[in-house]
Design an enzyme around this catalytic site. Structure first.
Site, PDB file in Angstrom:
ATOM      1  CG  ASN A   1      -4.215   4.331   9.092  1.00 38.60           C
ATOM      2  OD1 ASN A   1      -4.684   5.412   8.720  1.00 38.60           O
ATOM      3  ND2 ASN A   1      -3.047   4.232   9.681  1.00 38.60           N
TER       4      ASN A   1
ATOM      5  N   GLY B   1       0.803  -1.220   0.000  1.00 43.09           N
ATOM      6  CA  GLY B   1       0.000   0.000   0.000  1.00 43.09           C
ATOM      7  C   GLY B   1       0.834   1.266   0.000  1.00 43.09           C
TER       8      GLY B   1
ATOM      9  CG  HIS C   1      -0.557  -6.738   5.027  1.00 45.44           C
ATOM     10  ND1 HIS C   1      -0.113  -5.748   4.181  1.00 45.44           N
ATOM     11  CD2 HIS C   1      -0.673  -6.154   6.242  1.00 45.44           C
ATOM     12  CE1 HIS C   1       0.041  -4.629   4.855  1.00 45.44           C
ATOM     13  NE2 HIS C   1      -0.292  -4.851   6.117  1.00 45.44           N
TER      14      HIS C   1
ATOM     15  CB  SER D   1      -1.882  -3.295   1.268  1.00 44.55           C
ATOM     16  OG  SER D   1      -0.760  -4.043   1.687  1.00 44.55           O
TER      17      SER D   1
ATOM     18  CB  CYS E   1       3.020   2.580   9.622  1.00 43.02           C
ATOM     19  SG  CYS E   1       2.349   1.354   8.486  1.00 43.02           S
TER      20      CYS E   1
ATOM     21  CD  GLN F   1      -6.212  -0.081   7.430  1.00 43.14           C
ATOM     22  OE1 GLN F   1      -6.857  -0.971   7.994  1.00 43.14           O
ATOM     23  NE2 GLN F   1      -4.895  -0.013   7.490  1.00 43.14           N
TER      24      GLN F   1
ATOM     25  CB  THR G   1      11.387  -9.772 -11.838  1.00 50.30           C
ATOM     26  OG1 THR G   1      12.471  -9.580 -12.750  1.00 50.30           O
ATOM     27  CG2 THR G   1      10.768 -11.134 -12.067  1.00 50.30           C
TER      28      THR G   1
END
Length: 373
Positions: free
Chosen positions: A138, A58, A188, A186, A312, A166, A224
């Site tokens: 968040n 994210g 996860h 994101s 974070c 979120q 990649t």
């Protein structure tokens, strides 16, 4: 990470290990998996496959959106609008652009964390090239009126980006119906792997790549591809979408049960964020007269995992910038607690929190020189 996601990823960590940019067989197998994942994500968001750019998460998606639009459109203007409650992946990025000569307008929010769409209209100028407003916060879970804001931006040159990290996988999202030009997500956050995300970019939006050195992702992101991660992201989003309606209802019920249980037992407590325009699994409260850090340590000793703000910014002694933006004084913002409920959370676990947490708050308050009740 869900077991179904892990199973979907495993073949791309072993037998299908080819580079998707190569023309040999195992490379073509990897390319097919990335293409299929892109179609899945696009279909769920209401987008076209070419409008999906896979990223490392994210934060990169937010940085890509903001830097990409700012650099590609600087001949049209250098004004960017955002809000005081954005994730730091947005706030720190626009602060950096400010040092490069861009003009940044930070919009305030009300005491529930809501942005007034009219404030967006009033902040627009002929120089505005980007508006970035978080979808679901968040920390406090407040869901912004994104569709109303996009209506205001119709006909204006400004690109509308929303940080949906979120929200995606937890509430229904159709990028066309919302009217956004860019949206970050994101994996996860909906039980996919860490280290992979995506950015939706509406066809026709001008933006520059953040990472140079290759033609991957239709020339929008060099490097990649993380094939296994991308496959896992798509599988996780597919599963979260299938279960969204029932899981959202279950989590909303548990969330409100926890909030009401705390309110009935703990005096001098404040619920942060909007009561109903709120992400299903978010609980954020402030307890007066105590420090959030002491609260977290006591909860951890009881095997209850929580945080006092954004994950974070854990380790920071500063109060949450989101809570300060709601108008809370520093001493109250320091006593914040954020708990996130997920698909494994049970009512029995909520009852255990309600059994333990009030006692911890009472113990800490008795140690506080500020508490006189």
């Amino acid at each position: 990470m869900r077991s179904e996601v892990k199973e979907a990823m495993l073949p791309y960590l072993s037998e299908h290990y080819g580079n998707p940019s190569s023309i040999y067989r195992i490379g073509r197998e990897a390319r097919a998996a990335v293409d299929e994942a892109r179609e899945t994500v696009a279909d769920i968001l209401g987008a076209m496959p070419k409008e999906i750019v896979f990223t490392s998460g994210g934060s990169e998606a937010d940085n890509q959106a903001i830097f990409g639009v700012a650099l590609a459109n600087r001949s049209k203007g250098k004004h960017i609008i955002t809000t005081a409650i954005e994730h730091h992946a947005v706030l720190h990025t626009v602060e950096y652009l400010e040092k490069l000569g861009y003009k940044i307008t930070i919009l305030p929010v009300d005491s529930d964390g809501l942005v007034d769409p009219e404030s967006v209209r009033q902040a627009l100028t002929d120089e505005t090239i980007l508006v970035s407003i978080i979808y679901g916060n968040n920390e406090i879970g407040t869901i912004q009126p994104i569709k109303e804001i996009s209506s205001i931006l119709k006909g204006h040159q400004a690109v509308f980006h929303t940080d949906g990290v979120q929200a995606v996988g937890h509430i229904p999202i159709d990028v066309v119906d919302l009217g956004v030009d860019m949206l970050s997500l994101s994996a996860h956050k909906f039980y996919g792997p860490k280290g992979v995300g995506a950015l939706y970019v509406r066809r026709g939006v001008r933006f520059s790549p953040l990472i140079h050195g290759g033609a991957q992702e239709n020339g929008h992101r060099a490097g990649t591809e993380n094939v296994a991660g991308i496959v896992g992201l798509a599988k996780a989003l597919e599963l979260a979408t299938e279960e969204m309606e029932s899981e959202s209802a279950r989590l909303t019920e548990l969330r409100d049960y926890l909030i009401e249980g705390l309110e009935s037992q703990v005096p001098h407590m404040r619920v942060n964020g909007h009561r109903t325009r709120r992400l299903p699994g978010n609980v954020n409260v402030c307890f007066r007269y105590i420090e959030g850090e002491s609260l977290l340590l006591n909860l951890d000793m009881n095997n209850i995992a929580a945080s006092s703000g954004s994950a974070c910014t854990s380790g920071s002694l500063e109060p949450s910038h989101v809570l300060l933006a709601l108008g809370l004084p520093h001493e109250i913002a320091h006593g914040s607690l954020r708990m996130t409920l997920g698909r494994d959370t049970t009512k029995e676990e909520i009852d255990r929190v309600l059994e333990i947490l009030p006692g911890i708050v009472d113990k800490l308050r008795k140690m506080s020189p500020l508490y006189n009740d």
